[in-house]
Design a protein around this motif. Structure first.
Motif, PDB file in Angstrom:
ATOM      1  N   GLY A 197      -4.418  26.685 -44.122  1.00 22.62           N
ATOM      2  CA  GLY A 197      -3.173  26.996 -44.711  1.00 22.62           C
ATOM      3  C   GLY A 197      -3.005  25.682 -45.828  1.00 22.62           C
ATOM      4  O   GLY A 197      -3.891  24.885 -45.934  1.00 22.62           O
ATOM      5  N   GLY A 198      -1.526  25.596 -46.096  1.00 25.34           N
ATOM      6  CA  GLY A 198      -1.266  24.572 -47.318  1.00 25.34           C
ATOM      7  C   GLY A 198      -0.851  23.423 -46.494  1.00 25.34           C
ATOM      8  O   GLY A 198      -0.955  22.775 -45.492  1.00 25.34           O
ATOM      9  N   ALA A 199       0.062  22.687 -47.556  1.00 22.45           N
ATOM     10  CA  ALA A 199       0.469  21.080 -47.287  1.00 22.45           C
ATOM     11  C   ALA A 199       1.828  21.027 -47.471  1.00 22.45           C
ATOM     12  O   ALA A 199       2.387  20.035 -48.097  1.00 22.45           O
ATOM     13  CB  ALA A 199      -0.318  20.158 -47.990  1.00 22.45           C
ATOM     14  N   THR A 213       0.418  20.827 -42.628  1.00 19.55           N
ATOM     15  CA  THR A 213       0.214  19.378 -43.013  1.00 19.55           C
ATOM     16  C   THR A 213      -1.079  19.162 -43.626  1.00 19.55           C
ATOM     17  O   THR A 213      -1.704  18.102 -43.774  1.00 19.55           O
ATOM     18  CB  THR A 213       0.280  18.543 -41.644  1.00 19.55           C
ATOM     19  N   GLY A 214      -1.688  20.160 -44.119  1.00 16.20           N
ATOM     20  CA  GLY A 214      -2.875  19.856 -45.360  1.00 16.20           C
ATOM     21  C   GLY A 214      -4.191  19.459 -44.598  1.00 16.20           C
ATOM     22  O   GLY A 214      -4.994  18.507 -45.134  1.00 16.20           O
ATOM     23  N   PHE A 471      -5.882   2.821 -32.029  1.00 18.61           N
ATOM     24  CA  PHE A 471      -5.431   3.531 -31.027  1.00 18.61           C
ATOM     25  C   PHE A 471      -6.063   5.175 -30.777  1.00 18.61           C
ATOM     26  O   PHE A 471      -6.651   5.607 -31.761  1.00 18.61           O
ATOM     27  CB  PHE A 471      -3.860   3.717 -31.302  1.00 18.61           C
ATOM     28  N   ARG A 472      -6.008   5.603 -29.605  1.00 17.13           N
ATOM     29  CA  ARG A 472      -6.063   6.839 -29.182  1.00 17.13           C
ATOM     30  C   ARG A 472      -5.188   7.986 -30.143  1.00 17.13           C
ATOM     31  O   ARG A 472      -4.158   7.818 -30.545  1.00 17.13           O
ATOM     32  CB  ARG A 472      -6.086   7.315 -27.661  1.00 17.13           C
ATOM     33  N   VAL A 473      -6.076   8.910 -30.525  1.00 16.37           N
ATOM     34  CA  VAL A 473      -5.337   9.946 -31.487  1.00 16.37           C
ATOM     35  C   VAL A 473      -4.554  10.720 -30.656  1.00 16.37           C
ATOM     36  O   VAL A 473      -4.622  10.889 -29.318  1.00 16.37           O
ATOM     37  CB  VAL A 473      -6.470  10.826 -32.277  1.00 16.37           C
ATOM     38  N   GLY A 474      -3.580  11.355 -31.483  1.00 17.85           N
ATOM     39  CA  GLY A 474      -2.518  12.200 -30.957  1.00 17.85           C
ATOM     40  C   GLY A 474      -2.060  13.095 -32.075  1.00 17.85           C
ATOM     41  O   GLY A 474      -2.320  12.774 -33.104  1.00 17.85           O
ATOM     42  N   ASN A 475      -1.461  14.143 -32.010  1.00 17.58           N
ATOM     43  CA  ASN A 475      -1.159  15.141 -32.706  1.00 17.58           C
ATOM     44  C   ASN A 475      -0.464  14.705 -34.065  1.00 17.58           C
ATOM     45  O   ASN A 475      -0.743  14.803 -35.089  1.00 17.58           O
ATOM     46  CB  ASN A 475      -0.341  16.461 -32.278  1.00 17.58           C
ATOM     47  N   ASP A 476       0.451  13.688 -33.810  1.00 21.04           N
ATOM     48  CA  ASP A 476       1.263  13.306 -35.016  1.00 21.04           C
ATOM     49  C   ASP A 476       0.509  12.292 -35.885  1.00 21.04           C
ATOM     50  O   ASP A 476       0.643  12.450 -37.168  1.00 21.04           O
ATOM     51  CB  ASP A 476       2.679  12.335 -34.519  1.00 21.04           C
ATOM     52  N   LEU A 477      -0.425  11.499 -35.263  1.00 24.99           N
ATOM     53  CA  LEU A 477      -1.330  10.553 -36.124  1.00 24.99           C
ATOM     54  C   LEU A 477      -2.391  11.572 -36.737  1.00 24.99           C
ATOM     55  O   LEU A 477      -2.318  11.195 -38.021  1.00 24.99           O
ATOM     56  CB  LEU A 477      -1.856   9.585 -35.000  1.00 24.99           C
ATOM     57  N   ILE A 478      -2.579  12.558 -36.469  1.00 18.77           N
ATOM     58  CA  ILE A 478      -3.658  13.298 -37.129  1.00 18.77           C
ATOM     59  C   ILE A 478      -2.986  13.965 -38.278  1.00 18.77           C
ATOM     60  O   ILE A 478      -3.482  13.948 -39.285  1.00 18.77           O
ATOM     61  CB  ILE A 478      -4.178  14.474 -36.312  1.00 18.77           C
ATOM     62  N   GLU A 479      -1.977  14.663 -38.090  1.00 20.26           N
ATOM     63  CA  GLU A 479      -0.954  15.205 -39.129  1.00 20.26           C
ATOM     64  C   GLU A 479      -0.630  14.164 -40.217  1.00 20.26           C
ATOM     65  O   GLU A 479      -0.899  14.587 -41.198  1.00 20.26           O
ATOM     66  CB  GLU A 479       0.172  15.939 -38.508  1.00 20.26           C
ATOM     67  N   LEU A 480      -0.273  13.204 -40.023  1.00 18.66           N
ATOM     68  CA  LEU A 480       0.366  12.144 -40.547  1.00 18.66           C
ATOM     69  C   LEU A 480      -1.023  11.537 -41.438  1.00 18.66           C
ATOM     70  O   LEU A 480      -0.892  11.434 -42.708  1.00 18.66           O
ATOM     71  CB  LEU A 480       0.724  10.875 -40.028  1.00 18.66           C
TER      72      LEU A 480
END
Length: 525
Positions: A197-199, A213-214, A471-480
């Motif tokens: 999808g889009g962003a 979130t692109g 730092f270890r990845v998490g959903n919010d970091l990946i999306e940001l």
């Protein structure tokens, strides 16, 4: 380590269409960030554009698409998609999608009209077409034995041969974060498809769900794929303006059925901006609303269809009627407060008409892709159509191709990172990004605003890259991380276009320049 024949990342209409066309002969994994039906496709209200009756024509639909695209729509792509529209609709009808009936019409279905269309050609399921289509396909996906559904997972990055030191580059799979276990899975596949999808969430106000979130655009760019036309972000003119209504879209079909845009004092203003008034393309209507809001210092304008019979309104727009009523707005008696909001990403990863990207074994379909169909502005209800036609075309290409030889892929390595010390860095940067993108890279742009945005993106990128490395990845970091990358591509494309065209309006370059074409960016690897 998980191995699949086809790995599809994204479960909207594009991803599910592809999966269902492949699943009779291929083992398919379908990865989705939340639940199966939580993507933007499910939110679509208006419908799907297609030539379905004898009063319309293929040439007319093509021409409407070219006009809306403001001179840089690809004619070959447009013809291919429009000519395959009816068979895509027939497929949905065969699957049991409950489109709104009209026994008086030659097709047996009610067709509505939306901005930019010269004919009634939008087939729909009341005012919740996306939900009707997605729920029908989702039931087929869940029931198919060859489709493995992987919910609550977000892709981190694509695995490519070049990253593993090989000269011939191709896509080998993806690293995927499982949100239920906080573990990273390594997924290898003969074919990888981005249908993410889009962003829209790069902007403060959007009609998109939180998951837009692109991701696919950012991952494809990092893997070496070109992107195009990211400056053309479509702002939907009519998003419900209410403190308790988050991202609720008022479909374009309300204007198609006679809705009138008014200032708070009741004055109609669209005829002053365009001879087509409320039925002008979305970019014109959104800019007109933005202009009137700034000129009069008002927080919103009003979309009025209350002069129509109450029965007509409740039958055609039952979901909008009910949602507004819950918020104390009776649209059969009073107008709807609306504002523009980021709605659709017209650009994306460059693909051909089989969904192939620049990277071997990697495909992109739906809003994540740039096919050339939308040009400088998407014509209403062409997006769901593109998902289906290109989803089927990509399936045919995958079925006809031979898988490449497999090679060793390393597991995800997090031996040199630690747990994040504090999450405030992510939430603060998320808010800052969306606010300055709205202020500086919104409906009206200037060179100075774009420079300011670019400067802030550079600071955010450095901070996020440092955070990602340690730092270890998490959903919010990946999306940001993906949002900041996507924002950078939007700004760079906007800076490269020294004219105003379609959805991109610059006060420094207010007129179109001929000849013109797509804005294409190539990554440096």
């Amino acid at each position: 380590m998980h191995r699949y024949e086809v790995l599809i990342i994204g479960s909207g209409l594009a991803g599910m269409t592809l999966a269902l066309h492949l699943a009779d002969t291929k083992k398919v994994a379908l990865v989705t960030k939340c639940e199966l039906s939580d993507g933007s496709s499910n939110w679509a209200q208006g419908g799907i554009a297609a030539v379905l009756d004898n009063h319309d024509s293929i040439e007319s639909h093509i021409q409407d698409t070219l006009v809306a695209g403001a001179g840089i729509t690809d004619p070959q792509t447009t013809r291919f998609i429009v000519e395959n529209a009816k068979s895509a609709i027939d497929w949905l009808i065969e699957l049991g999608v409950p489109f709104t009936r009209d026994e008086q019409h030659e097709t047996g279905f009610h067709l509505t009209r939306e901005g930019g269309h010269s004919h009634r050609r939008i087939i729909h399921a009341a005012d919740a077409t996306g939900e009707a289509v997605v729920s029908t396909l989702a039931s087929k996906v869940r029931a198919h034995p060859n489709i493995q559904l992987l919910e609550h997972r977000i892709a981190i990055d694509l695995i490519t041969a070049r990253k593993l030191g090989q000269q011939e580059n191709r896509c080998l799979g993806a690293y995927v974060f499982d949100k239920s276990t906080d573990k990273v899975e390594t997924m290898v596949a003969d074919h990888v498809v981005l249908a993410t999808g889009g962003a829209g969430k790069v902007y403060l106000y959007t009609t998109n769900p939180d998951i837009a979130t692109g991701d696919g655009i950012a991952m494809g760019w990092r893997a070496g794929c070109r992107v195009a036309n990211m400056e053309f972000i479509q702002f939907h003119p009519t998003c419900l303006y209410h403190p308790h209504a988050k991202s609720f879209l008022i479909t374009e079909a309300v204007r198609g059925e006679g809705g009138i845009l008014r200032l708070p004092d009741g004055t109609r203003f669209m005829p002053d901006h365009d001879s087509r008034a409320e039925l002008a393309p979305r970019d014109i209507v959104a800019r007109a609303i933005d202009f009137e809001m700034k000129k009069h210092g008002v927080d919103c304008v009003y979309l009025d269809i209350s002069y129509k019979p109450a029965k007509f309104i409740t039958e055609h727009f039952p979901n909008i009627y009910q949602r507004c009523l819950e918020l104390g707005i009776d649209i059969t008696r009073e107008p709807i407060p609306v504002v523009p909001a980021a709605h659709y990403t017209c650009g994306g990863l460059v693909t051909d008409l089989q969904g192939r990207t620049d990277l071997a074994n990697l495909y992109a379909i739906g809003e994540v892709a740039y096919t050339g169909l939308h040009g400088a502005n998407r014509l209403a209800s062409n997006s769901l159509l593109e998902c289906m036609v290109l989803g089927r075309a990509a399936a045919a290409e995958i079925l006809a191709s031979q898988p490449a030889a497999t090679c060793a892929v390393p597991e995800w390595d997090e031996s040199r990172v630690t747990d994040p010390d504090e999450e405030i860095v992510i939430s603060h940067n998320w808010d800052e990004l969306r606010r300055f993108m709205w202020d500086y890279v919104g409906i009206v742009r200037t060179n100075k605003r774009l420079e300011r945005a670019q400067h802030r993106i550079k600071l955010l990128t450095d901070e996020i890259d440092d955070y990602y490395s340690n730092f270890r990845v998490g959903n919010d970091l990946i999306e940001l991380r993906n949002l900041v990358q996507t924002a950078d591509l939007i700004v760079r494309c906007a800076q490269a276009r020294h004219e105003s065209r379609g959805l991109h309006f610059s006060r420094d370059y207010p007129t179109p320049v001929e000849p013109s074409g797509p804005t294409i960016l190539t990554p440096e690897l």
